[in-house]
Design an enzyme around this catalytic site. Structure first.
Site, short mmCIF file in Angstrom:
data_model
loop_
_atom_site.label_atom_id
_atom_site.label_comp_id
_atom_site.label_asym_id
_atom_site.label_seq_id
_atom_site.Cartn_x
_atom_site.Cartn_y
_atom_site.Cartn_z
N ALA A 66 -8.73 -1.07 8.61
CA ALA A 66 -8.51 0.37 8.74
C ALA A 66 -9.53 0.91 9.73
O ALA A 66 -10.58 0.30 9.97
CB ALA A 66 -8.69 1.02 7.37
N GLY A 109 -8.03 -3.88 6.08
CA GLY A 109 -6.65 -3.39 6.12
C GLY A 109 -5.73 -4.29 6.94
O GLY A 109 -4.52 -4.32 6.70
N GLU A 112 -4.73 -6.88 4.60
CA GLU A 112 -3.84 -6.25 3.61
C GLU A 112 -2.46 -5.99 4.20
O GLU A 112 -1.44 -6.12 3.52
CB GLU A 112 -4.47 -4.94 3.10
CG GLU A 112 -5.71 -5.21 2.25
CD GLU A 112 -6.54 -3.97 2.00
OE1 GLU A 112 -7.00 -3.34 2.98
OE2 GLU A 112 -6.73 -3.61 0.84
N GLU A 132 -14.84 -5.14 3.33
CA GLU A 132 -15.14 -3.74 2.99
C GLU A 132 -16.49 -3.59 2.28
O GLU A 132 -17.13 -2.55 2.38
CB GLU A 132 -14.02 -3.16 2.09
CG GLU A 132 -12.72 -2.87 2.82
CD GLU A 132 -11.76 -4.06 2.87
OE1 GLU A 132 -12.20 -5.21 2.62
OE2 GLU A 132 -10.58 -3.83 3.17
#
Ligand code: CAA
Length: 258
Positions: A66, A109, A112, A132
């Protein structure tokens, strides 16, 4: 297909290909990029000429996660109202198969996003991880859930709590990827897999995907019941009659998608 800023789209026969295109930030998944990605995939999901989809980055990076820049000052309310994470859920809800073709970094992300797809083809240079924890957060787009269901509690703990990263070979050993191929072939391999699936009976592919997904979220008893209903439903399709008749007549079936 409309022109996008943060992704490139290509159609290869019955397969829609999205290339993530935010190279300056290692394909960081900004909200705008994710919105474009979901828009392209949902458009193909409704297009009867498309049977499967592939998401890729480039040889060096699938996606580095992300977009940290757009989150650094965010409040919980900002995160909630942006509905950013919900975009990952929409990829998991597509009815046609989606394959991630991963080379280089698939982190946070990015990992993911790959796990939200139905299959993963990795180049031998792929690296998977949930870093993260280094930012003082945890995965928020399915990383603690999809990862744990695939690799089990112990390895997932190490990846989420201590940034343990997996090489492509390790990911294959733990059942996270379908296959590992040389870097010059990973995209072609993913496209070929998608092409093969796109040529199969479309409703059976769709219900097969639904049944396998359901296995991850139900008890065995409920899963078996759900599978049985979908199995019976397929006997209402012209393609079931065609598939079985073609087998008995020793010829190739011609699927109608009905
Ligand atoms: N968001 C925003 N920008 C990013 C980014 C990210 N996730 N990852 C890399 N970038 C940017 C860097 O800031 C840098 O930009 P500048 O050139 O403007 O400085 C550029 O991409 C190149 O990155 P590096 O110089 O760091 O490249 P490197 O080759 O030295 O390292 C890397 C590569 C190991 C992937 C490193 O960039 C990295 O660790 N990135 C962050 C990975 C990460 O923490 N991902 C999780 C994000 S949070 C998340 O995903 C939450 C969630 O669950 C939804």
């Amino acid at each position: 297909m409309k022109a996008y800023q943060w992704i490139r789209t290509e159609v290869h026969g019955p397969v829609g290909l999205v290339r993530l295109n935010n190279p300056k930030a290692l394909n960081a998944l900004t909200p705008d990029l994710m919105r474009e990605l979901v828009d392209a995939l949902e458009t193909w999901d409704r297009d009867p000429d498309i049977g499967a989809m592939v998401i890729t980055g480039n040889e060096k990076v699938f996606a580095a996660g992300a977009d940290i820049r757009s989150m650094v000052q965010a409040t919980p309310v900002d995160m909630l109202l942006s509905a950013y994470i919900d975009l990952f859920d929409r990829i998991g809800k597509l009815s046609k198969p989606v394959i991630a073709a991963v080379s280089g970094w698939a982190l946070g992300g990015g990992f993911e996003l790959a796990m939200a797809c139905d299959m993963i083809v990795a180049s031998e240079k792929a690296v998977f991880g949930q870093p993260e924890i280094n930012l003082g957060i945890i995965p928020g787009a399915g990383g603690t859930q999809r990862l744990t269901r695939t690799v089990g509690k112990y390895l997932a703990m190490e990846m989420v709590l201590n940034d343990r990263r997996l090489t492509a070979e390790e990911a294959a050993r733990f059942g996270l990827v379908n296959r590992v191929v040389p870097v010059e072939r990973y995209l072609e391999e993913a496209l070929e897999l998608a092409r093969q699936i796109a040529q199969r009976a479309p409703i059976a592919v769709r219900l097969g995907k639904e049944a396998v997904q359901f296995a991850l979220e139900s008890s065995l008893e409920n899963g078996l019941r759900h599978e049985r209903r979908l199995f019976y439903l397929l006997f209402a399709t012209e393609d079931q009659k065609e598939g079985m008749t073609a087998f008995l007549e020793k010829r190739k079936p011609e699927w109608k998608g009905r």
